[in-house]
Design a protein around this motif. Structure first.
Motif, PDB file in Angstrom:
ATOM      1  N   GLU A 182       0.835  -1.208   0.000  1.00 49.25           N
ATOM      2  CA  GLU A 182       0.000   0.000   0.000  1.00 49.25           C
ATOM      3  C   GLU A 182       0.865   1.253   0.000  1.00 49.25           C
ATOM      4  O   GLU A 182       0.560   2.226  -0.698  1.00 49.25           O
ATOM      5  CB  GLU A 182      -0.933   0.001   1.206  1.00 49.25           C
ATOM      6  CG  GLU A 182      -2.006  -1.064   1.147  1.00 49.25           C
ATOM      7  CD  GLU A 182      -2.755  -1.228   2.456  1.00 49.25           C
ATOM      8  OE1 GLU A 182      -3.937  -1.634   2.391  1.00 49.25           O
ATOM      9  OE2 GLU A 182      -2.176  -0.963   3.527  1.00 49.25           O
ATOM     10  N   LEU A 183       1.959   1.241   0.778  1.00 48.00           N
ATOM     11  CA  LEU A 183       2.880   2.377   0.787  1.00 48.00           C
ATOM     12  C   LEU A 183       3.522   2.556  -0.584  1.00 48.00           C
ATOM     13  O   LEU A 183       3.652   3.680  -1.073  1.00 48.00           O
ATOM     14  CB  LEU A 183       3.954   2.196   1.857  1.00 48.00           C
ATOM     15  CG  LEU A 183       4.986   3.311   1.959  1.00 48.00           C
ATOM     16  CD1 LEU A 183       4.328   4.639   2.335  1.00 48.00           C
ATOM     17  CD2 LEU A 183       6.076   2.941   2.963  1.00 48.00           C
ATOM     18  N   ARG A 192       9.849  -3.759  -3.186  1.00 51.03           N
ATOM     19  CA  ARG A 192      11.166  -4.323  -2.906  1.00 51.03           C
ATOM     20  C   ARG A 192      12.163  -3.230  -2.538  1.00 51.03           C
ATOM     21  O   ARG A 192      12.986  -3.393  -1.650  1.00 51.03           O
ATOM     22  CB  ARG A 192      11.661  -5.115  -4.117  1.00 51.03           C
ATOM     23  CG  ARG A 192      12.890  -5.903  -3.862  1.00 51.03           C
ATOM     24  CD  ARG A 192      13.223  -6.787  -5.023  1.00 51.03           C
ATOM     25  NE  ARG A 192      12.509  -6.379  -6.220  1.00 51.03           N
ATOM     26  CZ  ARG A 192      12.642  -6.930  -7.410  1.00 51.03           C
ATOM     27  NH1 ARG A 192      13.460  -7.913  -7.574  1.00 51.03           N
ATOM     28  NH2 ARG A 192      11.959  -6.505  -8.440  1.00 51.03           N
ATOM     29  N   THR A 193      12.081  -2.068  -3.199  1.00 54.45           N
ATOM     30  CA  THR A 193      12.954  -0.934  -2.880  1.00 54.45           C
ATOM     31  C   THR A 193      12.690  -0.446  -1.463  1.00 54.45           C
ATOM     32  O   THR A 193      13.623  -0.123  -0.727  1.00 54.45           O
ATOM     33  CB  THR A 193      12.745   0.210  -3.883  1.00 54.45           C
ATOM     34  OG1 THR A 193      13.004  -0.280  -5.191  1.00 54.45           O
ATOM     35  CG2 THR A 193      13.640   1.396  -3.582  1.00 54.45           C
ATOM     36  N   ILE A 194      11.434  -0.395  -1.075  1.00 55.56           N
ATOM     37  CA  ILE A 194      11.087   0.028   0.281  1.00 55.56           C
ATOM     38  C   ILE A 194      11.700  -0.936   1.289  1.00 55.56           C
ATOM     39  O   ILE A 194      12.333  -0.522   2.260  1.00 55.56           O
ATOM     40  CB  ILE A 194       9.561   0.119   0.463  1.00 55.56           C
ATOM     41  CG1 ILE A 194       8.999   1.251  -0.413  1.00 55.56           C
ATOM     42  CG2 ILE A 194       9.192   0.334   1.937  1.00 55.56           C
ATOM     43  CD1 ILE A 194       7.496   1.294  -0.490  1.00 55.56           C
ATOM     44  N   ARG A 195      11.539  -2.241   1.058  1.00 51.22           N
ATOM     45  CA  ARG A 195      12.052  -3.250   1.997  1.00 51.22           C
ATOM     46  C   ARG A 195      13.575  -3.258   2.062  1.00 51.22           C
ATOM     47  O   ARG A 195      14.159  -3.389   3.132  1.00 51.22           O
ATOM     48  CB  ARG A 195      11.575  -4.644   1.583  1.00 51.22           C
ATOM     49  CG  ARG A 195      10.184  -4.960   2.024  1.00 51.22           C
ATOM     50  CD  ARG A 195       9.871  -6.434   1.773  1.00 51.22           C
ATOM     51  NE  ARG A 195       8.533  -6.564   1.249  1.00 51.22           N
ATOM     52  CZ  ARG A 195       8.214  -6.685  -0.049  1.00 51.22           C
ATOM     53  NH1 ARG A 195       9.147  -6.749  -0.953  1.00 51.22           N
ATOM     54  NH2 ARG A 195       6.966  -6.768  -0.402  1.00 51.22           N
ATOM     55  N   GLN A 196      14.238  -3.136   0.911  1.00 52.50           N
ATOM     56  CA  GLN A 196      15.687  -3.320   0.861  1.00 52.50           C
ATOM     57  C   GLN A 196      16.485  -2.033   1.044  1.00 52.50           C
ATOM     58  O   GLN A 196      17.588  -2.069   1.591  1.00 52.50           O
ATOM     59  CB  GLN A 196      16.097  -3.980  -0.461  1.00 52.50           C
ATOM     60  CG  GLN A 196      15.575  -5.390  -0.584  1.00 52.50           C
ATOM     61  CD  GLN A 196      15.889  -6.009  -1.938  1.00 52.50           C
ATOM     62  OE1 GLN A 196      16.345  -5.333  -2.861  1.00 52.50           O
ATOM     63  NE2 GLN A 196      15.627  -7.291  -2.059  1.00 52.50           N
ATOM     64  N   ASP A 240      14.845   0.984   7.547  1.00 49.50           N
ATOM     65  CA  ASP A 240      15.971   1.032   8.484  1.00 49.50           C
ATOM     66  C   ASP A 240      17.096   1.976   8.065  1.00 49.50           C
ATOM     67  O   ASP A 240      18.088   2.076   8.764  1.00 49.50           O
ATOM     68  CB  ASP A 240      16.536  -0.367   8.761  1.00 49.50           C
ATOM     69  CG  ASP A 240      15.513  -1.254   9.449  1.00 49.50           C
ATOM     70  OD1 ASP A 240      14.719  -0.728  10.245  1.00 49.50           O
ATOM     71  OD2 ASP A 240      15.508  -2.470   9.179  1.00 49.50           O
ATOM     72  N   SER A 241      16.957   2.679   6.942  1.00 46.54           N
ATOM     73  CA  SER A 241      17.917   3.736   6.631  1.00 46.54           C
ATOM     74  C   SER A 241      17.193   5.078   6.587  1.00 46.54           C
ATOM     75  O   SER A 241      17.611   6.032   7.230  1.00 46.54           O
ATOM     76  CB  SER A 241      18.640   3.469   5.302  1.00 46.54           C
ATOM     77  OG  SER A 241      17.723   3.441   4.235  1.00 46.54           O
ATOM     78  N   VAL A 242      16.096   5.148   5.865  1.00 50.78           N
ATOM     79  CA  VAL A 242      15.285   6.365   5.793  1.00 50.78           C
ATOM     80  C   VAL A 242      14.032   6.209   6.656  1.00 50.78           C
ATOM     81  O   VAL A 242      13.655   7.115   7.390  1.00 50.78           O
ATOM     82  CB  VAL A 242      14.886   6.664   4.326  1.00 50.78           C
ATOM     83  CG1 VAL A 242      13.960   7.855   4.243  1.00 50.78           C
ATOM     84  CG2 VAL A 242      16.123   6.886   3.482  1.00 50.78           C
ATOM     85  N   LEU A 243      13.407   5.059   6.553  1.00 51.07           N
ATOM     86  CA  LEU A 243      12.209   4.761   7.335  1.00 51.07           C
ATOM     87  C   LEU A 243      12.621   3.974   8.578  1.00 51.07           C
ATOM     88  O   LEU A 243      13.154   2.870   8.472  1.00 51.07           O
ATOM     89  CB  LEU A 243      11.216   3.950   6.494  1.00 51.07           C
ATOM     90  CG  LEU A 243      10.774   4.620   5.186  1.00 51.07           C
ATOM     91  CD1 LEU A 243       9.914   3.676   4.367  1.00 51.07           C
ATOM     92  CD2 LEU A 243      10.049   5.917   5.462  1.00 51.07           C
TER      93      LEU A 243
END
Length: 77
Positions: A10-11, A20-24, A28-31
């Motif tokens: 959804e995000l 996949r970009t959000i997860r990887q 933990d770097s930006v979010l």
């Protein structure tokens, strides 16, 4: 406190990034856990807090429109 909780998929639809970009890359770097996302009930599932993410995106967009000056000030160009 009315927050909108989103799954990774959804995000990704809202911010136009691949899940996949959000997860990887972003998680933990930006979010950051506890600020941008939570793991409800101590589980593996991640829920992102939309209002916090949206506010941070808008603040960073405004910050990028400034030019740092040598004396420590900024130029709003």
């Amino acid at each position: 406190m009315n927050n909108t909780y989103l799954t990774t998929e959804e995000l990704s639809d809202r911010i136009k990034y691949d899940a996949r970009t959000i997860r990887q890359c972003l998680k933990d770097s930006v979010l950051l856990e506890g600020k941008h996302y939570i793991r409800p009930f101590g589980g593996r599932k991640i829920l992102y807090i939309w209002e916090v993410i949206e506010e941070d995106m808008l603040n960073r967009a405004q910050d990028s429109l400034t030019i740092p000056m040598a004396n420590g000030g900024v130029c709003h160009g």
